[in-house]
Motif scaffolding. Structure first.
Motif, PDB file in Angstrom:
ATOM      1  N   GLY A 137     -13.281  -1.484  -4.137  1.00  0.00           N
ATOM      2  CA  GLY A 137     -11.973  -1.033  -3.655  1.00  0.00           C
ATOM      3  C   GLY A 137     -10.933  -2.135  -3.773  1.00  0.00           C
ATOM      4  O   GLY A 137      -9.830  -1.924  -4.278  1.00  0.00           O
ATOM      5  N   ARG A 138     -11.320  -3.327  -3.363  1.00  0.00           N
ATOM      6  CA  ARG A 138     -10.379  -4.461  -3.436  1.00  0.00           C
ATOM      7  C   ARG A 138     -10.067  -4.815  -4.877  1.00  0.00           C
ATOM      8  O   ARG A 138      -8.939  -5.150  -5.224  1.00  0.00           O
ATOM      9  CB  ARG A 138     -11.002  -5.684  -2.766  1.00  0.00           C
ATOM     10  CG  ARG A 138     -10.963  -5.648  -1.270  1.00  0.00           C
ATOM     11  CD  ARG A 138     -11.511  -6.925  -0.730  1.00  0.00           C
ATOM     12  NE  ARG A 138     -11.031  -8.056  -1.545  1.00  0.00           N
ATOM     13  CZ  ARG A 138     -10.940  -9.281  -1.099  1.00  0.00           C
ATOM     14  NH1 ARG A 138     -11.268  -9.546   0.129  1.00  0.00           N
ATOM     15  NH2 ARG A 138     -10.514 -10.242  -1.889  1.00  0.00           N
ATOM     16  N   ASP A 157      -4.034  -1.561  -6.300  1.00  0.00           N
ATOM     17  CA  ASP A 157      -2.700  -2.148  -6.275  1.00  0.00           C
ATOM     18  C   ASP A 157      -2.217  -2.162  -4.827  1.00  0.00           C
ATOM     19  O   ASP A 157      -1.480  -3.043  -4.410  1.00  0.00           O
ATOM     20  CB  ASP A 157      -1.730  -1.305  -7.105  1.00  0.00           C
ATOM     21  CG  ASP A 157      -2.028  -1.407  -8.589  1.00  0.00           C
ATOM     22  OD1 ASP A 157      -2.317  -2.522  -9.047  1.00  0.00           O
ATOM     23  OD2 ASP A 157      -1.986  -0.369  -9.275  1.00  0.00           O
ATOM     24  N   TYR A 158      -2.617  -1.126  -4.109  1.00  0.00           N
ATOM     25  CA  TYR A 158      -2.255  -1.036  -2.703  1.00  0.00           C
ATOM     26  C   TYR A 158      -3.420  -0.400  -1.965  1.00  0.00           C
ATOM     27  O   TYR A 158      -4.126   0.435  -2.524  1.00  0.00           O
ATOM     28  CB  TYR A 158      -0.997  -0.179  -2.525  1.00  0.00           C
ATOM     29  CG  TYR A 158      -0.276  -0.459  -1.226  1.00  0.00           C
ATOM     30  CD1 TYR A 158       0.502  -1.585  -1.073  1.00  0.00           C
ATOM     31  CD2 TYR A 158      -0.408   0.414  -0.146  1.00  0.00           C
ATOM     32  CE1 TYR A 158       1.141  -1.858   0.120  1.00  0.00           C
ATOM     33  CE2 TYR A 158       0.225   0.145   1.055  1.00  0.00           C
ATOM     34  CZ  TYR A 158       1.005  -0.999   1.179  1.00  0.00           C
ATOM     35  OH  TYR A 158       1.631  -1.267   2.367  1.00  0.00           O
ATOM     36  N   LEU A 159      -3.605  -0.786  -0.732  1.00  0.00           N
ATOM     37  CA  LEU A 159      -4.811  -0.395  -0.032  1.00  0.00           C
ATOM     38  C   LEU A 159      -4.494   0.102   1.383  1.00  0.00           C
ATOM     39  O   LEU A 159      -3.678  -0.499   2.076  1.00  0.00           O
ATOM     40  CB  LEU A 159      -5.667  -1.661   0.060  1.00  0.00           C
ATOM     41  CG  LEU A 159      -7.161  -1.557  -0.115  1.00  0.00           C
ATOM     42  CD1 LEU A 159      -7.682  -2.824  -0.738  1.00  0.00           C
ATOM     43  CD2 LEU A 159      -7.797  -1.354   1.232  1.00  0.00           C
ATOM     44  N   TYR A 160      -5.086   1.213   1.742  1.00  0.00           N
ATOM     45  CA  TYR A 160      -4.983   1.696   3.126  1.00  0.00           C
ATOM     46  C   TYR A 160      -6.362   1.656   3.752  1.00  0.00           C
ATOM     47  O   TYR A 160      -7.353   2.003   3.103  1.00  0.00           O
ATOM     48  CB  TYR A 160      -4.494   3.149   3.166  1.00  0.00           C
ATOM     49  CG  TYR A 160      -3.020   3.303   2.866  1.00  0.00           C
ATOM     50  CD1 TYR A 160      -2.078   3.089   3.861  1.00  0.00           C
ATOM     51  CD2 TYR A 160      -2.585   3.679   1.603  1.00  0.00           C
ATOM     52  CE1 TYR A 160      -0.723   3.235   3.598  1.00  0.00           C
ATOM     53  CE2 TYR A 160      -1.249   3.827   1.323  1.00  0.00           C
ATOM     54  CZ  TYR A 160      -0.316   3.604   2.325  1.00  0.00           C
ATOM     55  OH  TYR A 160       1.021   3.742   2.067  1.00  0.00           O
ATOM     56  N   GLY A 195      -1.762  -2.692   2.760  1.00  0.00           N
ATOM     57  CA  GLY A 195      -1.192  -3.822   2.032  1.00  0.00           C
ATOM     58  C   GLY A 195      -1.953  -4.018   0.740  1.00  0.00           C
ATOM     59  O   GLY A 195      -2.801  -3.206   0.373  1.00  0.00           O
ATOM     60  N   THR A 196      -1.638  -5.121   0.044  1.00  0.00           N
ATOM     61  CA  THR A 196      -2.406  -5.458  -1.150  1.00  0.00           C
ATOM     62  C   THR A 196      -3.770  -5.962  -0.685  1.00  0.00           C
ATOM     63  O   THR A 196      -3.974  -6.229   0.511  1.00  0.00           O
ATOM     64  CB  THR A 196      -1.714  -6.554  -1.954  1.00  0.00           C
ATOM     65  OG1 THR A 196      -1.603  -7.694  -1.099  1.00  0.00           O
ATOM     66  CG2 THR A 196      -0.327  -6.133  -2.397  1.00  0.00           C
ATOM     67  N   ALA A 197      -4.698  -6.115  -1.627  1.00  0.00           N
ATOM     68  CA  ALA A 197      -6.050  -6.542  -1.258  1.00  0.00           C
ATOM     69  C   ALA A 197      -6.018  -7.876  -0.507  1.00  0.00           C
ATOM     70  O   ALA A 197      -6.723  -8.061   0.486  1.00  0.00           O
ATOM     71  CB  ALA A 197      -6.902  -6.642  -2.514  1.00  0.00           C
ATOM     72  N   ASP A 198      -5.162  -8.804  -0.968  1.00  0.00           N
ATOM     73  CA  ASP A 198      -5.084 -10.116  -0.307  1.00  0.00           C
ATOM     74  C   ASP A 198      -4.533 -10.000   1.100  1.00  0.00           C
ATOM     75  O   ASP A 198      -5.021 -10.643   2.036  1.00  0.00           O
ATOM     76  CB  ASP A 198      -4.192 -11.067  -1.124  1.00  0.00           C
ATOM     77  CG  ASP A 198      -4.910 -11.547  -2.366  1.00  0.00           C
ATOM     78  OD1 ASP A 198      -6.155 -11.427  -2.384  1.00  0.00           O
ATOM     79  OD2 ASP A 198      -4.231 -12.006  -3.309  1.00  0.00           O
TER      80      ASP A 198
END
Lengths: 277, 259
Positions: free
Chosen positions: A211-212, A216-219, A230-233
């Motif tokens: 997933g990470r 590009d964007y993560l919920y 946010g982004t993975a970081d």
């Protein structure tokens, strides 16, 4: 907070969505935006309602309250014909691949083309071979789905999902049950197809590493709401205990290990006096 | 009060299920009309439901006809009425045994297969995938099967009866020496086209409709697990068999009871 430029023109928007299933509350005010042209990953523990979001977005379920908007239109408010027109703009990869078992690989990919268009047979053949070449299975066109490995079945399903050149592809747990090589192939395909075909991809998964890698964007969902985004970081740097527990795979934390139950000793029939002995 | 409440809940659940089945039927009928322009889909199903059920139907029809020939001859010969053997065998088959037994075989062979197929398609998300491809499973999957079931059943019943009559002839003429001309002419004189043959066909059309409806409904509403599909398949055979036998009584009373 989400980056404003990323969400200037979101393709999907969930507004205060509430949803219950079998008297169990799945969403309690879900709000999220899916940026256009990006790979958005929705993560969360099993049973937190990740896949339900895809069903709400595809119009197969309806929210109890709130709205899911696709291209500015409320999915639940669409008529049957409008809903089918909307679904033609979407492709979906199911967890079980959901290939039609009585049709060959070629016919499975040709299925949406035959059902939705009046294209001549020669053109359908070319289109199917193009899609199969993209997923590396042009040589397996005559094989029946049951003769393929799980990873290959998922690639055929992916070719079928993009057969009608959709604007958006929904992936429901695309990494489940795959060996590392197949997993790598699917990760690469999702990214390449998204960028090469100008798609928007929504990937629902509980696999943190993949997933990470792809997002590009993560919920991150939990308790029927978005608990991190946010982004993975950015997600990795989060100090929220719920987010840290999920991303680091910790057994102890805000998400309880035990299913709700009565008091343990009482369940075992131990009275306080006997327990004290 | 608890048993009463349980009875109430059971009745309400049964009524709700019946309502769901009727609503499903309305949608299925709509799907059948919409699939008519693509008749090749119906032909495919006619092969699966009809042609593949032919062997069991024909073999069963032959044996049932032979048994009728034996039993009929043993009884008729007591009254020196063996010349009526052809008539007795034909009437039994055309009016009752043809439509009813072939329908029971159809429920066991094709009905259970339909429920299993649709139930598994649901369990493996094939129906959901179709919906997401903007293909209505009611039109693409249910419609052709309903039409094929209704078309296949009278054809199978006719084959059952025809082969049964031949079986009766094999025993009556071959084993007991009943005159061939007498066997066939008693049938020709005694069997009415409308009163007997047409009523038999009407019965088998009704049975075909009911079996396919039950099988499709059970499959489409099966719990998407292996246990759920297994239960649905059982329910299809039990429900449609009871519906055939109960329906046969009602239809016979209406058709031959002088109503």
């Amino acid at each position: 907070m989400p980056a404003p430029e990323l969400f200037a023109d979101p393709i999907v928007e969930a507004k205060d969505v509430h949803f219950s299933f079998a008297q169990q509350s799945i969403y309690r005010g879900l709000n999220l935006l899916i940026p256009r042209g990006k790979v958005t990953v929705i993560m969360g523990a099993s049973g937190c309602g990740k896949s339900t979001f895809l069903s709400l977005l595809g119009g197969r379920l309806q929210p109890s309250s709130g709205q899911v908007l696709f291209d500015g239109q409320s999915v639940a408010a669409l008529s049957n014909n409008q809903l089918f027109a909307m679904r033609r703009k979407m492709g979906m990869l199911f967890q079980s691949s959901a290939l039609l078992t009585d049709l060959s690989v070629f016919e499975n990919v040709a299925f949406p083309l035959r059902e939705q268009t009046d294209l001549p047979e020669a053109l359908i053949r070319i289109l199917v071979l193009l899609k199969l070449e993209m997923v590396g299975l042009r040589g397996a066109r005559a094989v029946m789905p049951g003769e393929l490995s799980g990873g290959m079945q998922r690639r055929v399903a992916l070719a079928r999902a993009i057969a009608l050149d959709p604007k958006m592809v929904l992936y429901d747990e695309p990494f489940v049950g795959l060996d590392p090589i197949s997993m790598g192939v699917i990760v690469k395909l999702i990214r390449e197809l998204n960028d090469a075909l100008g798609l928007t991809s929504i990937v629902v998964t509980h696999d943190v590493v993949e997933g990470r890698a792809i997002a590009d964007y993560l919920y991150l969902l939990g308790g029927g709401k978005v608990i991190g985004q946010g982004t993975a970081d950015e997600i990795s740097r989060s100090t929220l205990p719920e987010v840290r527990q999920f991303m680091n795979g910790l057994p102890d934390g805000p998400v309880e290990y035990h299913y709700p139950a009565t008091e343990y000793r009482r369940d075992l029939g131990l009275t306080p006096e006997r327990a004290a002995r | 009060m608890k048993p009463l409440a349980a009875l109430g809940r059971w009745v309400l659940a049964a009524l709700a299920r019946l309502g769901a089945a009727v609503l499903f039927l309305l949608r299925a009928l709509g799907g059948s009309v919409r699939v008519l322009p693509r008749f090749s889909l119906v032909l495919e199903q006619l092969y699966c439901l009809g042609v593949l059920t032919m062997l069991i139907t024909v073999v069963s029809g032959l044996f049932v006809g032979m048994v009728l020939g034996l039993q009929g001859y043993y009884q008729l010969v007591n009254f020196s009425a063996e010349s009526s053997l052809g008539l007795v065998v034909a009437l039994f088959l055309v009016r009752e045994l043809g439509p009813v037994l072939s329908a029971l075989l159809f429920a066991g062979r094709a009905g259970s297969a339909l429920t299993g197929e649709i139930g598994l398609m649901k369990a493996t998300e094939q129906l959901s995938a179709m919906e997401m491809m903007a293909v209505d499973p009611i039109v693409r999957i249910i419609g052709p099967r309903l039409l094929a079931g209704v078309l296949a059943m009278p054809l199978l019943a006719a084959m059952f009866s025809a082969v049964g009559v031949l079986g009766g002839y094999l025993i009556g003429h071959g084993q007991f020496g009943v005159d061939a001309g007498v066997y066939w002419s008693s049938m020709q004189n005694g069997v009415e086209l409308f009163a007997d043959v047409l009523n038999g066909i009407i019965k088998s059309v009704v049975f075909g409709f009911v079996i396919t409806w039950v099988a499709l409904f059970e499959g489409y509403h099966a719990t998407p697990t292996s246990e759920g599909v297994s239960r649905a398949t059982t329910r299809t055979v039990v429900t449609s068999s009871l519906a055939i036998l109960g329906g046969d009584y009602i239809l016979t009373a209406l058709m031959f009871g002088g109503w």
